[in-house]
Design a protein around this motif. Structure first.
Motif, PDB file in Angstrom:
ATOM      1  N   PHE A  94       0.852  -1.187   0.000  1.00 34.87           N
ATOM      2  CA  PHE A  94       0.000   0.000   0.000  1.00 34.87           C
ATOM      3  C   PHE A  94       0.887   1.235   0.000  1.00 34.87           C
ATOM      4  CE2 PHE A  94      -4.406  -1.318   1.365  1.00 34.87           C
ATOM      5  CZ  PHE A  94      -4.194  -2.660   1.119  1.00 34.87           C
ATOM      6  N   SER A  95       0.645   2.149  -0.895  1.00 37.55           N
ATOM      7  CA  SER A  95       1.396   3.403  -0.868  1.00 37.55           C
ATOM      8  C   SER A  95       0.416   4.555  -0.697  1.00 37.55           C
ATOM      9  CB  SER A  95       2.205   3.567  -2.148  1.00 37.55           C
ATOM     10  OG  SER A  95       1.329   3.621  -3.244  1.00 37.55           O
ATOM     11  N   ILE A  96       0.835   5.514   0.146  1.00 30.18           N
ATOM     12  CA  ILE A  96      -0.024   6.657   0.441  1.00 30.18           C
ATOM     13  C   ILE A  96       0.547   7.885  -0.246  1.00 30.18           C
ATOM     14  CG2 ILE A  96      -0.888   8.140   2.287  1.00 30.18           C
ATOM     15  CD1 ILE A  96      -2.057   5.416   2.524  1.00 30.18           C
ATOM     16  N   LYS A  97      -0.324   8.654  -0.902  1.00 27.64           N
ATOM     17  CA  LYS A  97       0.130   9.918  -1.477  1.00 27.64           C
ATOM     18  C   LYS A  97      -0.872  10.989  -1.068  1.00 27.64           C
ATOM     19  CE  LYS A  97       2.296  12.437  -4.902  1.00 27.64           C
ATOM     20  NZ  LYS A  97       2.318  13.622  -4.036  1.00 27.64           N
ATOM     21  N   VAL A  98      -0.362  11.998  -0.333  1.00 25.91           N
ATOM     22  CA  VAL A  98      -1.248  13.061   0.123  1.00 25.91           C
ATOM     23  C   VAL A  98      -1.172  14.224  -0.864  1.00 25.91           C
ATOM     24  CG1 VAL A  98      -1.892  14.516   2.060  1.00 25.91           C
ATOM     25  CG2 VAL A  98      -0.703  12.371   2.480  1.00 25.91           C
ATOM     26  N   HIS A  99      -2.327  14.752  -1.231  1.00 25.17           N
ATOM     27  CA  HIS A  99      -2.385  15.911  -2.131  1.00 25.17           C
ATOM     28  C   HIS A  99      -2.939  17.088  -1.355  1.00 25.17           C
ATOM     29  CE1 HIS A  99      -1.935  13.246  -5.673  1.00 25.17           C
ATOM     30  NE2 HIS A  99      -2.578  12.392  -4.906  1.00 25.17           N
ATOM     31  N   TYR A 100      -2.318  18.243  -1.555  1.00 21.88           N
ATOM     32  CA  TYR A 100      -2.807  19.450  -0.889  1.00 21.88           C
ATOM     33  C   TYR A 100      -3.562  20.280  -1.913  1.00 21.88           C
ATOM     34  CZ  TYR A 100      -2.612  24.224   0.855  1.00 21.88           C
ATOM     35  OH  TYR A 100      -2.935  25.499   1.219  1.00 21.88           O
ATOM     36  N   VAL A 101      -4.768  20.685  -1.568  1.00 18.28           N
ATOM     37  CA  VAL A 101      -5.567  21.494  -2.496  1.00 18.28           C
ATOM     38  C   VAL A 101      -5.882  22.837  -1.845  1.00 18.28           C
ATOM     39  CG1 VAL A 101      -7.735  21.684  -3.756  1.00 18.28           C
ATOM     40  CG2 VAL A 101      -6.583  19.491  -3.604  1.00 18.28           C
ATOM     41  N   ASP A 102      -5.544  23.896  -2.556  1.00 17.06           N
ATOM     42  CA  ASP A 102      -5.718  25.252  -2.053  1.00 17.06           C
ATOM     43  C   ASP A 102      -7.168  25.695  -2.237  1.00 17.06           C
ATOM     44  OD1 ASP A 102      -5.262  27.772  -1.147  1.00 17.06           O
ATOM     45  OD2 ASP A 102      -4.329  28.489  -3.002  1.00 17.06           O
ATOM     46  N   ALA A 103      -8.041  25.228  -1.353  1.00 19.32           N
ATOM     47  CA  ALA A 103      -9.455  25.604  -1.434  1.00 19.32           C
ATOM     48  C   ALA A 103     -10.035  25.683  -0.038  1.00 19.32           C
ATOM     49  CB  ALA A 103     -10.226  24.575  -2.255  1.00 19.32           C
ATOM     50  N   ASP A 104     -11.096  26.477   0.118  1.00 19.05           N
ATOM     51  CA  ASP A 104     -11.655  26.756   1.447  1.00 19.05           C
ATOM     52  C   ASP A 104     -12.416  25.590   2.074  1.00 19.05           C
ATOM     53  OD1 ASP A 104     -10.747  29.347   1.781  1.00 19.05           O
ATOM     54  OD2 ASP A 104     -12.296  30.133   0.446  1.00 19.05           O
ATOM     55  N   THR A 105     -12.688  24.590   1.287  1.00 12.24           N
ATOM     56  CA  THR A 105     -13.487  23.460   1.779  1.00 12.24           C
ATOM     57  C   THR A 105     -12.925  22.889   3.078  1.00 12.24           C
ATOM     58  OG1 THR A 105     -13.561  22.936  -0.553  1.00 12.24           O
ATOM     59  CG2 THR A 105     -14.605  21.376   0.947  1.00 12.24           C
ATOM     60  N   ILE A 106     -13.792  22.739   4.088  1.00 12.00           N
ATOM     61  CA  ILE A 106     -13.333  22.155   5.351  1.00 12.00           C
ATOM     62  C   ILE A 106     -13.532  20.660   5.249  1.00 12.00           C
ATOM     63  CG2 ILE A 106     -13.567  22.219   7.857  1.00 12.00           C
ATOM     64  CD1 ILE A 106     -14.978  24.952   7.393  1.00 12.00           C
ATOM     65  N   ASN A 107     -12.588  20.019   4.567  1.00 15.85           N
ATOM     66  CA  ASN A 107     -12.778  18.592   4.320  1.00 15.85           C
ATOM     67  C   ASN A 107     -11.445  17.944   3.967  1.00 15.85           C
ATOM     68  OD1 ASN A 107     -14.096  16.200   4.078  1.00 15.85           O
ATOM     69  ND2 ASN A 107     -15.104  16.675   2.134  1.00 15.85           N
ATOM     70  N   ALA A 108     -11.447  16.642   4.046  1.00 18.73           N
ATOM     71  CA  ALA A 108     -10.326  15.824   3.605  1.00 18.73           C
ATOM     72  C   ALA A 108     -10.926  14.502   3.223  1.00 18.73           C
ATOM     73  CB  ALA A 108      -9.321  15.635   4.736  1.00 18.73           C
ATOM     74  N   PHE A 109     -10.390  13.871   2.211  1.00 24.16           N
ATOM     75  CA  PHE A 109     -10.951  12.556   1.887  1.00 24.16           C
ATOM     76  C   PHE A 109      -9.911  11.628   1.288  1.00 24.16           C
ATOM     77  CE2 PHE A 109     -11.767  15.168  -1.882  1.00 24.16           C
ATOM     78  CZ  PHE A 109     -11.361  14.345  -2.921  1.00 24.16           C
ATOM     79  N   ALA A 110     -10.186  10.337   1.420  1.00 26.70           N
ATOM     80  CA  ALA A 110      -9.327   9.306   0.852  1.00 26.70           C
ATOM     81  C   ALA A 110     -10.032   8.754  -0.369  1.00 26.70           C
ATOM     82  CB  ALA A 110      -9.112   8.191   1.869  1.00 26.70           C
ATOM     83  N   THR A 111      -9.253   8.491  -1.403  1.00 31.92           N
ATOM     84  CA  THR A 111      -9.876   7.922  -2.595  1.00 31.92           C
ATOM     85  C   THR A 111      -9.007   6.812  -3.166  1.00 31.92           C
ATOM     86  OG1 THR A 111     -10.808   8.450  -4.750  1.00 31.92           O
ATOM     87  CG2 THR A 111      -8.939   9.754  -4.056  1.00 31.92           C
ATOM     88  N   LEU A 112      -9.388   6.320  -4.331  1.00 31.86           N
ATOM     89  CA  LEU A 112      -8.729   5.149  -4.925  1.00 31.86           C
ATOM     90  C   LEU A 112      -7.225   5.341  -5.092  1.00 31.86           C
ATOM     91  CD1 LEU A 112     -11.268   4.355  -7.757  1.00 31.86           C
ATOM     92  CD2 LEU A 112     -10.963   3.107  -5.638  1.00 31.86           C
ATOM     93  N   GLY A 113      -6.476   4.264  -5.042  1.00 33.80           N
ATOM     94  CA  GLY A 113      -5.048   4.297  -5.325  1.00 33.80           C
ATOM     95  C   GLY A 113      -4.222   4.886  -4.197  1.00 33.80           C
ATOM     96  N   GLY A 114      -4.756   4.914  -2.971  1.00 31.82           N
ATOM     97  CA  GLY A 114      -4.003   5.428  -1.839  1.00 31.82           C
ATOM     98  C   GLY A 114      -3.833   6.939  -1.856  1.00 31.82           C
ATOM     99  N   ASN A 115      -4.680   7.628  -2.606  1.00 35.93           N
ATOM    100  CA  ASN A 115      -4.597   9.086  -2.669  1.00 35.93           C
ATOM    101  C   ASN A 115      -5.457   9.705  -1.577  1.00 35.93           C
ATOM    102  OD1 ASN A 115      -2.974   9.710  -5.146  1.00 35.93           O
ATOM    103  ND2 ASN A 115      -4.510   8.347  -6.035  1.00 35.93           N
TER     104      ASN A 115
END
Lengths: 289, 146
Positions: A94-115
């Motif tokens: 399993f490999s984890i890759k975190v993406h940072y998104v410059d948006a006001d949304t108060i959220n975080a989510f996990a999706t396919l492919g360990g993203n």
């Protein structure tokens, strides 16, 4: 011979019943069948999703490579994620890759492919590293439990089944209605999955920091943001925030540790890393399925 | 969501218009059937009268479209089986209307009786998927003009 066309009473060749009655019975029956079949299929998918190799999941998302809004932020988040993944005994494939998104949304989510996608909105509101680690560990736990592929698999299978049914109905519009209804259900994780992810996250926080203090700060943030219009727990896929805070405190009482606990602060330059840009980057949230 | 709204609007329109038009059509059919009761239309093949007379081919033709609601209901019936009641009234209207038009033609020629009456039915949009279907009924027979 005499011929005649006598008056024949109405209702011999036609039905006098209001068609709305038939409509209600048939659509009701169809909906019951659809719900039962969808539930059955999701149980099946849940059962078999674990056997889909993670590499297949990664191959699915490989073409959705994204650019980042802040390299420093992403490096920091990924380093922390790797530590938490180790604390969680994430299998090596399993490999984890975190993406940072410059948006006001108060959220975080996990999706396919360990993203994992983290929005600026939630990062800005977290007071310390412990609460940030709680978010990350929760999302990593989803990936460990294979929740994204279960959700996506469920969506695909249900949409496929519904399309088959609506093809029998030979109606282009009902096709779309049923298919989009099926996909909607796929995007959220169930409350059980959320509770399990919380539990795993707390365990990994204990391993990494030795305590779970500060984790509840995340839910205090969420509660503050949604208190005005919080839906009842039943209607929400996440357990109620109060329930979640309570569970953290319960979990904490089972731990024996040093009397005085110091929370880990966020890195000193953390706030510089947000880098609010004029132009919004093509966020992973829009491009990942 | 938008699809669902479009679908419901189409369904409501189909039901509303379909009901009104059907009720109006039945009213007209029943009154005209009473009007033309004097010209019987029968399926017997042998000319019944012994006296000399002239004959003429008379025919009545009608095309009626199914509405959205009826079609959806029939689609559901495809799944469960049973009487497709939503199409029964459609075909009943078409057959009676075709016979009435045939009688109108016979009346204009001064006929007293139509014998050897036959009905043919065909689907206008047969084989085309996603199309609202229409039904055509042709009634024809031999009118006896004295």
């Amino acid at each position: 011979m005499q011929y005649s066309n006598p008056h024949i009473p109405e209702g011999i060749n036609t039905s006098q019943q209001n068609p709305l009655r038939e409509f209600a019975i048939l659509t009701g029956g169809l909906l019951v069948i659809v719900v039962v079949v969808a539930l059955g299929l999701s149980l099946l998918v849940d059962h078999f999703a674990n056997r889909i190799p993670f590499s297949a999941e990664k191959a699915l998302t490989r073409r959705f490579e994204t650019t980042t809004a802040s390299q420093e932020m992403e490096t920091y988040l990924n380093t922390l994620a790797q530590q938490l993944a180790q604390a969680q005994d994430l299998p090596p494939e399993f490999s984890i890759k975190v993406h940072y998104v410059d948006a006001d949304t108060i959220n975080a989510f996990a999706t396919l492919g360990g993203n994992i996608v983290m929005f600026r909105g939630i990062l800005e509101r977290l007071p310390n590293e412990n609460s940030l680690a709680m978010v990350l560990a929760h999302e990593i736990a989803h990936i460990k439990h294979r929740d994204p592929i279960r959700g996506a698999g469920r969506g695909v299978v249900i949409a496929l089944a519904l399309t088959t049914v609506s093809a029998t109905l030979s109606n282009a519009v009902t096709d779309q209605v049923l298919a989009s209804g099926g996909l909607l259900t796929a995007l959220q994780f169930s409350r059980e999955q959320e509770s399990e992810a919380d539990a795993t996250a707390l365990e990994s926080l204990t391993r990494h920091y030795g305590h779970v203090d500060g984790a509840d700060a995340l839910f205090e943030v969420l509660e503050k943001e949604s208190s005005s219009m919080a839906p009842p727990e039943f209607f929400n896929s996440h357990p109620g925030t109060e329930t979640r805070i309570e569970r953290i405190h319960q979990f904490a009482t089972t731990l024996t540790g040093p009397e005085k606990i110091e929370l880990t602060p966020l890195p000193p330059r953390f706030s510089d890393w947000f880098k609010r840009k004029e132009k919004k980057p093509a966020g992973a949230s829009q491009r990942l399925p | 969501m938008q699809d669902l709204i479009t679908f419901l609007v189409l369904l409501t329109f189909g039901y509303g218009f379909g009901r009104v038009i059907e009720a109006r059509h039945y009213k007209s059919i029943i009154s005209r059937e009473n009007k033309f009761r004097g010209i019987p239309a029968v399926a017997i093949k042998v000319p019944p009268l012994g006296r000399p007379f002239t004959v003429a081919l008379v025919q009545g033709n009608v095309v009626i479209s199914v509405d959205y609601f009826k079609r959806f209901l029939a689609g559901l019936r495809n799944l469960f089986g049973g009487r497709v009641t939503s199409y029964e009234s459609l075909l009943d209207r078409a057959r009676r209307e075709a016979i009435l038009r045939m009688k109108e033609q016979a009346a204009s020629q001064g006929a007293k009786l139509i014998f050897n009456v036959k009905l043919t039915t065909s689907s206008i949009s047969q084989g085309r998927r996603g199309q609202i279907g229409s039904v055509e009924v042709l009634a024809y027979g031999t009118a006896i003009i004295e």
